[in-house]
Design an enzyme around this catalytic site. Sequence first.
Site, PDB file in Angstrom:
ATOM      1  N   CYS A 144       0.839   0.919 -38.571  1.00 40.93           N
ATOM      2  CA  CYS A 144       0.483   1.834 -39.672  1.00 40.93           C
ATOM      3  C   CYS A 144       1.718   2.166 -40.509  1.00 40.93           C
ATOM      4  O   CYS A 144       2.232   1.309 -41.210  1.00 40.93           O
ATOM      5  CB  CYS A 144      -0.221   3.077 -39.141  1.00 40.93           C
ATOM      6  N   HIS A 204      -4.817   0.636 -36.219  1.00 42.17           N
ATOM      7  CA  HIS A 204      -4.271   1.248 -35.006  1.00 42.17           C
ATOM      8  C   HIS A 204      -4.825   0.546 -33.776  1.00 42.17           C
ATOM      9  O   HIS A 204      -5.917   0.879 -33.326  1.00 42.17           O
ATOM     10  CB  HIS A 204      -4.638   2.732 -34.958  1.00 42.17           C
ATOM     11  N   GLU A 206      -4.036   0.998 -30.788  1.00 42.80           N
ATOM     12  CA  GLU A 206      -4.188   1.967 -29.689  1.00 42.80           C
ATOM     13  C   GLU A 206      -5.459   2.799 -29.816  1.00 42.80           C
ATOM     14  O   GLU A 206      -5.827   3.522 -28.905  1.00 42.80           O
ATOM     15  CB  GLU A 206      -2.942   2.867 -29.621  1.00 42.80           C
TER      16      GLU A 206
END
Lengths: 256, 211
Positions: free
Chosen positions: B79, B187, B189
Amino acid sequence: MGVARRIIPCLDINAGRVVKGVQFVDIRDAGDPVEIARRYDRAGADELTFLDITASHEERETLVHTVEAVASEVFIPLTVGGGIRSVADVRRMLNAGADKVSINTAAIHEPSLVSDAAARFGSQCIVVAVDAKRSGGTESDPRWEVFTHGGRQPTGLDAVEWARRMADAGAGELLVTSMDRDGTRIGFDNALNRTISEQAGVPLIASGGVGNLQHLVDGVIDGQADAVLAASIFHFGEHTIAEAKAYMADAGIEVR
Amino acid sequence: MIAIIDYGMGNLRSVERALTHVGATSVQVTDDPAVIDAADRVVFPGQGAVRDCMSALHRYELVDVLGRVMQDRPFLGICMGMQALMTRSEENDGVEALGYFAGTVRHFRTLTGGSPRLKIPHMGWNRLSQTRAHPLFAGIDPGTRFYFVHSYYVEPADNAIVQGESDYGAAFAAAIGAANVFATQFHPEKSQAPGLRLLKNFIAWDGEPCN
């Protein structure tokens, strides 16, 4: 367009437990937020929202630990709302593992909280919750007013105007709940959502009133919601996330 | 040891937890240049505004060490950690960034032509088309959706660094990379199974761009 419409189960949390009933068929402990969150994560939920419905300070400390435990097990975005009153509260929740915080009453009492928090942490993690009730206007040209305290306290603020103002202040997303529809299971207030969605320019999560899968479709198509939030239709095992997505896909809506 | 660079911005724990979940045995969230220098691989996450990001990198004296580790070991930007690798960003009235890749970070309005039907931020699950084969995409189907949340996007000067594209009004670079450096606008994660797979691929990656 590319981006999928999101389905967001909402869990009410009190003193570290999920309350208001979540009854997955084969879950042993229906009140454990970690187990329930993990289940929704694996079942294909696009995000999760935790709503803290506690009042006391001690219970809020428990919430921080709950968020930490859930964030270790859940690999989708997690929003925490309820009782966020200061930039310090925002920071605490983000540090615990929340991806976004939802600000409601505090934004009304202190609108600069939204711009301060957005400047500090970025708009992407600031959701403003707007609880709205029909008030004045006509059937063809309705008006809505912002309420607090679960729809009991009027603020005198026009909900559409307020939503636009919050987006301009730095809210990255709006969580719009119809207090007229909440708990009724007769569907979202799509006129409310559409009006805000067209004017605010940031993603809108529709909330309040979902009773069946068609309501989710209506929320996206009529209400122009970017995401739909629901509780009871998922918690009680009436529908799975997969069923909801299949139904929405059949209606031509892009889902994950 | 994997170093996650901590410069006071972003949800770093999510990245740490996800890496641990996919089997990383030693992960350190750190702002210490010596620790970053000693790491086998480096993750550079981040959220927020680019001016704050760059001034924090300077304040924590991390610019030099970032430049060093990007030369010789597996490096993942996420990001803001992707945007900061470019020459400059148009955010905050223009900010000079790290300049590892030539290119500009621009507001989505530039891409969508101000269409009111396209909300900004671009938020949610979007498809990633893999424009090149890359070890970090191993086991991930083309067109898989990942979670995005951003208002600015990367416009590289050289299309050869684009590894994946997504579409929001128009196509934009959602993953870039060259040699041992890889970066995603989305993202991983927060992208459930496919995101975890990408992170698992990262911890196994030898830093070569192709198998």
